[in-house]
Design an enzyme around this catalytic site. Structure first.
Site, PDB file in Angstrom:
ATOM      1  N   ASN A  23     -23.314   3.406  31.702  1.00 23.45           N
ATOM      2  CA  ASN A  23     -22.537   4.164  31.130  1.00 23.45           C
ATOM      3  C   ASN A  23     -21.916   4.986  32.243  1.00 23.45           C
ATOM      4  O   ASN A  23     -20.609   5.299  31.939  1.00 23.45           O
ATOM      5  CB  ASN A  23     -22.879   5.187  29.853  1.00 23.45           C
ATOM      6  CG  ASN A  23     -23.173   4.150  28.830  1.00 23.45           C
ATOM      7  OD1 ASN A  23     -22.824   2.898  28.663  1.00 23.45           O
ATOM      8  ND2 ASN A  23     -23.526   4.943  27.804  1.00 23.45           N
ATOM      9  N   ARG A  96     -15.995  -2.025  23.746  1.00 23.62           N
ATOM     10  CA  ARG A  96     -15.190  -0.894  23.574  1.00 23.62           C
ATOM     11  C   ARG A  96     -14.715  -0.155  24.942  1.00 23.62           C
ATOM     12  O   ARG A  96     -13.681   0.044  24.929  1.00 23.62           O
ATOM     13  CB  ARG A  96     -15.851   0.114  22.766  1.00 23.62           C
ATOM     14  CG  ARG A  96     -16.172  -0.327  21.162  1.00 23.62           C
ATOM     15  CD  ARG A  96     -16.560   0.686  20.427  1.00 23.62           C
ATOM     16  NE  ARG A  96     -15.300   1.608  20.003  1.00 23.62           N
ATOM     17  CZ  ARG A  96     -14.515   1.611  19.145  1.00 23.62           C
ATOM     18  NH1 ARG A  96     -14.752   0.345  18.342  1.00 23.62           N
ATOM     19  NH2 ARG A  96     -13.765   2.450  19.017  1.00 23.62           N
ATOM     20  N   CYS A 120     -16.946  -1.519  14.848  1.00 27.23           N
ATOM     21  CA  CYS A 120     -18.145  -1.043  15.766  1.00 27.23           C
ATOM     22  C   CYS A 120     -19.395  -0.966  14.551  1.00 27.23           C
ATOM     23  O   CYS A 120     -19.255  -0.276  13.534  1.00 27.23           O
ATOM     24  CB  CYS A 120     -17.819   0.218  16.314  1.00 27.23           C
ATOM     25  SG  CYS A 120     -19.341   0.641  17.507  1.00 27.23           S
ATOM     26  N   ARG A 125     -15.297   4.894  15.217  1.00 26.57           N
ATOM     27  CA  ARG A 125     -14.977   5.278  16.378  1.00 26.57           C
ATOM     28  C   ARG A 125     -13.356   5.122  16.590  1.00 26.57           C
ATOM     29  O   ARG A 125     -12.959   3.980  17.369  1.00 26.57           O
ATOM     30  CB  ARG A 125     -15.809   4.030  17.346  1.00 26.57           C
ATOM     31  CG  ARG A 125     -17.219   4.639  17.174  1.00 26.57           C
ATOM     32  CD  ARG A 125     -18.016   3.416  18.254  1.00 26.57           C
ATOM     33  NE  ARG A 125     -18.041   4.029  19.422  1.00 26.57           N
ATOM     34  CZ  ARG A 125     -18.769   3.518  20.508  1.00 26.57           C
ATOM     35  NH1 ARG A 125     -19.388   2.442  20.458  1.00 26.57           N
ATOM     36  NH2 ARG A 125     -18.576   3.966  21.785  1.00 26.57           N
ATOM     37  N   PRO A 126     -12.624   5.892  16.098  1.00 23.08           N
ATOM     38  CA  PRO A 126     -11.049   5.938  16.428  1.00 23.08           C
ATOM     39  C   PRO A 126     -10.760   6.246  17.800  1.00 23.08           C
ATOM     40  O   PRO A 126     -11.548   6.552  18.483  1.00 23.08           O
ATOM     41  CB  PRO A 126     -10.483   6.906  15.224  1.00 23.08           C
ATOM     42  CG  PRO A 126     -11.531   7.843  15.327  1.00 23.08           C
ATOM     43  CD  PRO A 126     -12.939   7.077  15.362  1.00 23.08           C
ATOM     44  N   VAL A 127      -9.617   5.875  18.346  1.00 24.67           N
ATOM     45  CA  VAL A 127      -9.017   6.321  19.599  1.00 24.67           C
ATOM     46  C   VAL A 127      -7.857   7.232  19.552  1.00 24.67           C
ATOM     47  O   VAL A 127      -7.095   7.387  20.608  1.00 24.67           O
ATOM     48  CB  VAL A 127      -8.466   5.043  20.391  1.00 24.67           C
ATOM     49  CG1 VAL A 127      -9.510   3.858  20.426  1.00 24.67           C
ATOM     50  CG2 VAL A 127      -7.391   4.170  19.501  1.00 24.67           C
ATOM     51  N   ASP A 128      -7.736   8.088  18.427  1.00 23.07           N
ATOM     52  CA  ASP A 128      -6.584   8.996  18.442  1.00 23.07           C
ATOM     53  C   ASP A 128      -6.773  10.025  19.452  1.00 23.07           C
ATOM     54  O   ASP A 128      -5.666  10.413  20.019  1.00 23.07           O
ATOM     55  CB  ASP A 128      -6.720   9.737  17.004  1.00 23.07           C
ATOM     56  CG  ASP A 128      -8.125  10.302  16.582  1.00 23.07           C
ATOM     57  OD1 ASP A 128      -9.333   9.803  17.225  1.00 23.07           O
ATOM     58  OD2 ASP A 128      -8.359  11.628  16.298  1.00 23.07           O
ATOM     59  N   ASP A 314     -27.754   8.300  22.385  1.00 26.14           N
ATOM     60  CA  ASP A 314     -28.120   7.025  22.763  1.00 26.14           C
ATOM     61  C   ASP A 314     -29.807   6.959  22.809  1.00 26.14           C
ATOM     62  O   ASP A 314     -30.414   5.879  22.901  1.00 26.14           O
ATOM     63  CB  ASP A 314     -27.781   6.572  24.097  1.00 26.14           C
ATOM     64  CG  ASP A 314     -26.338   6.249  24.232  1.00 26.14           C
ATOM     65  OD1 ASP A 314     -25.523   6.159  22.987  1.00 26.14           O
ATOM     66  OD2 ASP A 314     -25.586   6.409  25.069  1.00 26.14           O
ATOM     67  N   ARG A 406     -27.235  -6.350  27.363  1.00 27.88           N
ATOM     68  CA  ARG A 406     -25.932  -5.223  27.845  1.00 27.88           C
ATOM     69  C   ARG A 406     -26.446  -4.436  28.416  1.00 27.88           C
ATOM     70  O   ARG A 406     -25.411  -3.650  29.066  1.00 27.88           O
ATOM     71  CB  ARG A 406     -25.295  -4.927  26.228  1.00 27.88           C
ATOM     72  CG  ARG A 406     -24.535  -6.232  25.571  1.00 27.88           C
ATOM     73  CD  ARG A 406     -23.702  -5.761  24.321  1.00 27.88           C
ATOM     74  NE  ARG A 406     -23.037  -4.432  24.749  1.00 27.88           N
ATOM     75  CZ  ARG A 406     -22.455  -3.568  23.992  1.00 27.88           C
ATOM     76  NH1 ARG A 406     -22.582  -3.662  22.756  1.00 27.88           N
ATOM     77  NH2 ARG A 406     -21.591  -2.764  24.554  1.00 27.88           N
TER      78      ARG A 406
HETATM   79  C1  EPZ Z   1     -19.810   7.043  25.132  1.00 26.87           C
HETATM   80  O1  EPZ Z   1     -19.215   6.365  24.213  1.00 26.87           O
HETATM   81  C2  EPZ Z   1     -21.029   5.913  25.412  1.00 26.87           C
HETATM   82  N1  EPZ Z   1     -20.246   4.733  25.746  1.00 26.87           N
HETATM   83  C3  EPZ Z   1     -21.882   5.789  23.998  1.00 26.87           C
HETATM   84  O2  EPZ Z   1     -22.939   4.968  24.544  1.00 26.87           O
HETATM   85  C4  EPZ Z   1     -22.268   7.144  23.831  1.00 26.87           C
HETATM   86  O3  EPZ Z   1     -23.276   6.779  22.786  1.00 26.87           O
HETATM   87  C5  EPZ Z   1     -21.326   7.920  23.705  1.00 26.87           C
HETATM   88  O4  EPZ Z   1     -20.330   8.007  24.909  1.00 26.87           O
HETATM   89  C6  EPZ Z   1     -21.761   9.374  23.289  1.00 26.87           C
HETATM   90  O5  EPZ Z   1     -22.475  10.073  24.401  1.00 26.87           O
HETATM   91  C7  EPZ Z   1     -20.064   4.460  27.077  1.00 26.87           C
HETATM   92  O6  EPZ Z   1     -20.307   5.340  28.098  1.00 26.87           O
HETATM   93  C8  EPZ Z   1     -19.767   3.139  27.611  1.00 26.87           C
HETATM   94  P1  EPZ Z   1     -17.390   9.615  22.352  1.00 26.87           P
HETATM   95  P2  EPZ Z   1     -17.766   7.004  23.508  1.00 26.87           P
HETATM   96  O7  EPZ Z   1     -15.925   9.280  22.650  1.00 26.87           O
HETATM   97  O8  EPZ Z   1     -17.009   7.579  24.964  1.00 26.87           O
HETATM   98  C9  EPZ Z   1     -15.239  10.198  18.385  1.00 26.87           C
HETATM   99  C10 EPZ Z   1     -24.553   2.996  24.451  1.00 26.87           C
HETATM  100  O9  EPZ Z   1     -25.371   2.696  23.468  1.00 26.87           O
HETATM  101  N2  EPZ Z   1     -14.128   9.841  18.818  1.00 26.87           N
HETATM  102  O10 EPZ Z   1     -18.003  10.466  23.330  1.00 26.87           O
HETATM  103  O11 EPZ Z   1     -16.896   5.881  22.941  1.00 26.87           O
HETATM  104  C11 EPZ Z   1     -16.276   9.088  18.153  1.00 26.87           C
HETATM  105  O12 EPZ Z   1     -15.979   8.171  17.200  1.00 26.87           O
HETATM  106  C12 EPZ Z   1     -22.941   3.673  23.957  1.00 26.87           C
HETATM  107  O13 EPZ Z   1     -24.347   3.106  25.628  1.00 26.87           O
HETATM  108  C13 EPZ Z   1     -12.751  10.065  17.896  1.00 26.87           C
HETATM  109  O14 EPZ Z   1     -13.057  10.727  16.896  1.00 26.87           O
HETATM  110  O15 EPZ Z   1     -18.197   8.084  22.664  1.00 26.87           O
HETATM  111  C14 EPZ Z   1     -17.594   9.802  18.064  1.00 26.87           C
HETATM  112  O16 EPZ Z   1     -18.049  10.083  16.814  1.00 26.87           O
HETATM  113  C15 EPZ Z   1     -22.665   3.484  22.690  1.00 26.87           C
HETATM  114  N3  EPZ Z   1     -11.757  10.017  18.346  1.00 26.87           N
HETATM  115  C16 EPZ Z   1     -17.321  11.241  18.865  1.00 26.87           C
HETATM  116  O17 EPZ Z   1     -15.905  11.076  19.143  1.00 26.87           O
HETATM  117  C17 EPZ Z   1     -11.450   9.466  19.748  1.00 26.87           C
HETATM  118  O18 EPZ Z   1      -9.947   9.124  20.106  1.00 26.87           O
HETATM  119  C18 EPZ Z   1     -18.087  11.107  20.520  1.00 26.87           C
HETATM  120  O19 EPZ Z   1     -17.799   9.734  20.959  1.00 26.87           O
HETATM  121  C19 EPZ Z   1     -12.577   9.200  20.533  1.00 26.87           C
HETATM  122  C20 EPZ Z   1     -13.862   9.567  19.945  1.00 26.87           C
END
Ligand code: EPZ
Length: 427
Positions: A23, A96, A120, A125-128, A314, A406
């Site tokens: 990561n 992603r 997913c 996991r939105p991108v807002d 994780d 992965r």
């Molecule tokens: C990173 O994902 C990691 N992925 C994930 O690892 C990890 O579980 C996660 O961070 C939390 O630590 C990588 O580093 C490649 P977030 P990320 O944005 O960045 C919500 C693994 O198994 N959110 O911190 O995508 C989201 O849905 C993985 O290696 C929004 O709502 O996670 C979640 O509920 C999977 N809107 C929360 O934020 C947004 O625009 C935190 O997710 C963005 C996120």
């Protein structure tokens, strides 16, 4: 498709050398897009995800080249010219994190057309927040036909961005984008995960001005261009955590080389409560953490996932693997992703007693698990089934193990060297 076969019941003894962090390396490769000079990354793991990302960079006109074998190995990213700013659905839907190219593309080329990632297995996991953050930096964003079409005529500009909750990916992307924006960007409620610090340090080595890494407020002062750099990736705390849990689950006694207890955050205190002992060995250059499994069954221990340094989401599934045979009832609460319990049904197939209530799993420890055929559903669920298989009496066959490739480099080899009876078979 390959299967992993495990004959359980062997305590792990020996040494597990921890690989470079998946990561961290993914956003680090993406950071290479910010400069027209070569970025050399050392200690990178060889994983399916890094290859997927290399394919993505290739379509953008950048080159990712692996070099060497052993400790000096790594890869280089050269993005002298960006021939395309379009990240296609076929590649973003595979992984992603490739969506994150949107930050460097917008910052350097002032435009990006990046596919939305799609479904997913662990949550919606939105991108807002990515889009809001980039819009605050002056990007004009439209979502059309499954793509985010973003432009920043004249370049991005610094902004104050307050995230409503911690997001690792949003912090990576906004921090990367801000390194080439005009003026200062302040991200509050930023992620402080070690992977964010790793990316920030590499950006600093490329000439970026960043303050506050590892805290909730990260300040970036943009520059006109970034240079190349030679950077060594940190070890994978999530891989290390999974192996620590595997050692504990088998009642073993083994060392994890390359990992410092501190980066494991809340995992170590939770495992200590469960009856696991840790000793720090090695030195600052090559830390070694010894994990000594509990005598008898682990104590039931409750955890709640939280951003770093809280209990990592994780490691939620692998921790539940350990708790399956705990003495008593443990509670595991998942607060980061809403659907990260896909492993529960498979653990039940091995004899675990787990009930789900909303975001919480109640695990009533059983004296032993029994081997069975199971199916991996995602990366961290897969390693959980490996841990459970190592604990179980008899033979466990895990199918769909392509998920493991992965994120876990040479998993069977590393565990076999510690005495585990684990191998891969083509089915
Ligand atoms: C990173 O994902 C990691 N992925 C994930 O690892 C990890 O579980 C996660 O961070 C939390 O630590 C990588 O580093 C490649 P977030 P990320 O944005 O960045 C919500 C693994 O198994 N959110 O911190 O995508 C989201 O849905 C993985 O290696 C929004 O709502 O996670 C979640 O509920 C999977 N809107 C929360 O934020 C947004 O625009 C935190 O997710 C963005 C996120």
């Amino acid at each position: 498709m390959d299967q992993i076969i495990i004959e359980g019941g062997v305590p792990l003894h020996g040494d597990l050398v921890i690989s470079g962090s998946k990561n961290a390396v993914l956003p680090l490769i993406i950071a290479g897009l910010l400069s027209d000079r070569k970025l050399t990354l050392r200690g990178t793991p060889r994983l399916a995800d890094t290859q997927t990302l290399a394919d993505m960079l290739y379509t953008l006109g950048a080159e990712v080249e692996e070099f060497g074998r052993g400790p000096g190995e790594g890869l280089s990213v050269t993005a002298a010219d960006l021939s395309s700013t379009r990240a296609p659905y076929a590649l973003v839907s595979k992984m992603r994190a490739s969506f994150w190219v949107i930050g460097p593309l917008l910052a350097r080329a002032h435009e990006a057309q990046v596919s939305l990632p799609g479904g997913c297995a662990i949550g919606t996991r939105p991108v807002d927040l990515y889009l809001k953050g980039l819009a605050a930096m002056g990007a004009d964003i439209k979502v059309e036909g499954g793509y985010v079409n973003a432009t920043a005529k004249g370049g991005l500009r610094g902004a104050r961005i307050e995230l409503p909750f911690v997001s690792v990916g949003v912090t990576h992307v906004l921090m990367m984008a801000a390194t080439l924006a005009k003026g200062q960007t302040i991200i509050t409620n930023a992620a402080s995960e070690p992977e964010v610090v790793d990316v920030g340090r590499c950006l600093q080595a490329m000439g970026a001005r960043i303050d506050g890494l590892g805290t909730r407020v990260v300040t970036i002062t943009g520059r006109d261009r970034l240079d190349g750099a030679d950077y060594t990736v940190s070890r994978d705390r999530i891989e290390a955590g999974a192996y620590a849990l595997a050692v504990a689950a088998t009642g073993g006694d083994a060392t994890l080389t390359g990992i410092d207890e501190n980066v494991l955050g809340a995992l170590v205190p939770a495992m200590r409560l469960a009856g696991v002992d840790f000793c720090t060995e090695g030195n600052a250059n090559e830390p070694v953490l010894r994990v000594i499994g509990p005598r008898g069954r682990p104590h039931a221990t409750c955890v709640t996932t939280e951003p770093y340094p809280g209990f990592a989401t994780d490691l939620q599934a692998p921790f539940m693997g350990l708790m399956c045979c705990a003495d008593g009832v443990s509670r595991v609460r998942e607060t980061i992703f809403e659907n990260r319990f896909m492993h529960v049904q498979e653990l039940t197939r091995l004899g675990a007693n787990i009930s789900l209530l909303g975001d919480t799993a109640l695990i009533t420890g059983v004296p032993e698990l029994l081997g069975a055929p199971v199916m991996a559903t995602d990366l961290r669920a897969s390693v959980t089934l490996v841990i459970a298989g190592l604990m179980a009496r008899g033979t466990t066959r895990i199918s769909r193990v392509y998920h493991l490739a992965r994120g876990y480099e040479r998993l069977e080899e590393k565990l076999s060297a510690c005495g585990a009876r684990i191998w891969r078979e083509a089915s």
